[in-house]
Design a protein around this motif. Sequence first.
Motif, PDB file in Angstrom:
ATOM      1  N   THR A  11       0.830  -1.207   0.000  1.00 22.13           N
ATOM      2  CA  THR A  11       0.000   0.000   0.000  1.00 22.13           C
ATOM      3  C   THR A  11       0.865   1.257   0.000  1.00 22.13           C
ATOM      4  O   THR A  11       0.468   2.280  -0.552  1.00 22.13           O
ATOM      5  CB  THR A  11      -0.970   0.011   1.198  1.00 22.13           C
ATOM      6  OG1 THR A  11      -0.218  -0.111   2.411  1.00 22.13           O
ATOM      7  CG2 THR A  11      -1.979  -1.112   1.093  1.00 22.13           C
ATOM      8  N   GLY A  12       2.052   1.163   0.584  1.00 24.70           N
ATOM      9  CA  GLY A  12       2.971   2.296   0.569  1.00 24.70           C
ATOM     10  C   GLY A  12       3.407   2.659  -0.840  1.00 24.70           C
ATOM     11  O   GLY A  12       3.432   3.835  -1.212  1.00 24.70           O
ATOM     12  N   TRP A  13       3.741   1.642  -1.636  1.00 25.98           N
ATOM     13  CA  TRP A  13       4.143   1.891  -3.025  1.00 25.98           C
ATOM     14  C   TRP A  13       2.956   2.329  -3.873  1.00 25.98           C
ATOM     15  O   TRP A  13       3.094   3.170  -4.762  1.00 25.98           O
ATOM     16  CB  TRP A  13       4.842   0.682  -3.632  1.00 25.98           C
ATOM     17  CG  TRP A  13       6.298   0.661  -3.307  1.00 25.98           C
ATOM     18  CD1 TRP A  13       6.936  -0.167  -2.427  1.00 25.98           C
ATOM     19  CD2 TRP A  13       7.307   1.533  -3.820  1.00 25.98           C
ATOM     20  NE1 TRP A  13       8.271   0.151  -2.369  1.00 25.98           N
ATOM     21  CE2 TRP A  13       8.519   1.180  -3.219  1.00 25.98           C
ATOM     22  CE3 TRP A  13       7.291   2.580  -4.731  1.00 25.98           C
ATOM     23  CZ2 TRP A  13       9.717   1.841  -3.504  1.00 25.98           C
ATOM     24  CZ3 TRP A  13       8.481   3.236  -5.018  1.00 25.98           C
ATOM     25  CH2 TRP A  13       9.680   2.863  -4.404  1.00 25.98           C
ATOM     26  N   LEU A  14       1.776   1.788  -3.617  1.00 29.89           N
ATOM     27  CA  LEU A  14       0.600   2.248  -4.354  1.00 29.89           C
ATOM     28  C   LEU A  14       0.383   3.737  -4.111  1.00 29.89           C
ATOM     29  O   LEU A  14       0.157   4.507  -5.054  1.00 29.89           O
ATOM     30  CB  LEU A  14      -0.653   1.467  -3.930  1.00 29.89           C
ATOM     31  CG  LEU A  14      -0.772   0.033  -4.427  1.00 29.89           C
ATOM     32  CD1 LEU A  14      -1.996  -0.642  -3.807  1.00 29.89           C
ATOM     33  CD2 LEU A  14      -0.836  -0.038  -5.943  1.00 29.89           C
ATOM     34  N   SER A  15       0.462   4.157  -2.857  1.00 31.94           N
ATOM     35  CA  SER A  15       0.313   5.577  -2.515  1.00 31.94           C
ATOM     36  C   SER A  15       1.410   6.416  -3.154  1.00 31.94           C
ATOM     37  O   SER A  15       1.141   7.504  -3.676  1.00 31.94           O
ATOM     38  CB  SER A  15       0.334   5.775  -1.002  1.00 31.94           C
ATOM     39  OG  SER A  15      -0.788   5.190  -0.414  1.00 31.94           O
ATOM     40  N   LYS A  18       0.653   6.722  -6.960  1.00 35.51           N
ATOM     41  CA  LYS A  18      -0.535   7.549  -7.188  1.00 35.51           C
ATOM     42  C   LYS A  18      -0.198   9.015  -6.938  1.00 35.51           C
ATOM     43  O   LYS A  18      -0.484   9.878  -7.776  1.00 35.51           O
ATOM     44  CB  LYS A  18      -1.687   7.096  -6.299  1.00 35.51           C
ATOM     45  CG  LYS A  18      -2.981   7.859  -6.531  1.00 35.51           C
ATOM     46  CD  LYS A  18      -4.129   7.211  -5.805  1.00 35.51           C
ATOM     47  CE  LYS A  18      -5.431   7.953  -5.921  1.00 35.51           C
ATOM     48  NZ  LYS A  18      -5.852   8.377  -7.224  1.00 35.51           N
ATOM     49  N   ASN A  19       0.440   9.300  -5.823  1.00 35.67           N
ATOM     50  CA  ASN A  19       0.798  10.688  -5.498  1.00 35.67           C
ATOM     51  C   ASN A  19       1.812  11.252  -6.485  1.00 35.67           C
ATOM     52  O   ASN A  19       1.694  12.408  -6.909  1.00 35.67           O
ATOM     53  CB  ASN A  19       1.335  10.778  -4.069  1.00 35.67           C
ATOM     54  CG  ASN A  19       0.271  10.496  -3.033  1.00 35.67           C
ATOM     55  OD1 ASN A  19      -0.918  10.682  -3.275  1.00 35.67           O
ATOM     56  ND2 ASN A  19       0.691  10.031  -1.868  1.00 35.67           N
ATOM     57  N   CYS A  33      -5.707   1.859  -8.773  1.00 35.44           N
ATOM     58  CA  CYS A  33      -4.725   1.041  -8.065  1.00 35.44           C
ATOM     59  C   CYS A  33      -5.282  -0.342  -7.763  1.00 35.44           C
ATOM     60  O   CYS A  33      -6.482  -0.497  -7.512  1.00 35.44           O
ATOM     61  CB  CYS A  33      -4.320   1.705  -6.749  1.00 35.44           C
ATOM     62  SG  CYS A  33      -3.474   3.279  -6.946  1.00 35.44           S
TER      63      CYS A  33
END
Length: 131
Positions: A11-15, A18-19, A33
């Motif tokens: 979830t850290g890499w997804l965020s 995305k950011n 995502c």
Amino acid sequence: MIKALVVDDSTGWLSFHKNALEEIYGQEIDVDCSICARNGYDMVYNNMAEPYDLIISDLQMESDFAPQLAGEWFVEQVKLLSAYRKTAIIIMSGSINIDMVANSLNVAYLRKSTAARDLNSYKLALDEILK
């Protein structure tokens, strides 16, 4: 409008993606995502009428695709879909053999260390890949 999909089990890499993509492309990008390869494939398949322009996938995710890596399986499946022939696909990983895997799949790659270094390095790498 760029339509993008990010597939990563972190979830850290997804965020992060995305950011970063929204910071780089602003209102010109719509980012979806997925937390795993199977769900990512479902999203790709369900969007065949309006395919993603950019797909960024982690290489090492869930382990139920052995001996393949989940990212390999995902990219192979996407490349079988004619709607995605023009889609830019990037695999990302900290794995030392990412270049060999990317070459075998005929897709671009970016090391996670490059992406994490700073937003400008990430943008330059994306610009090169999306040419």
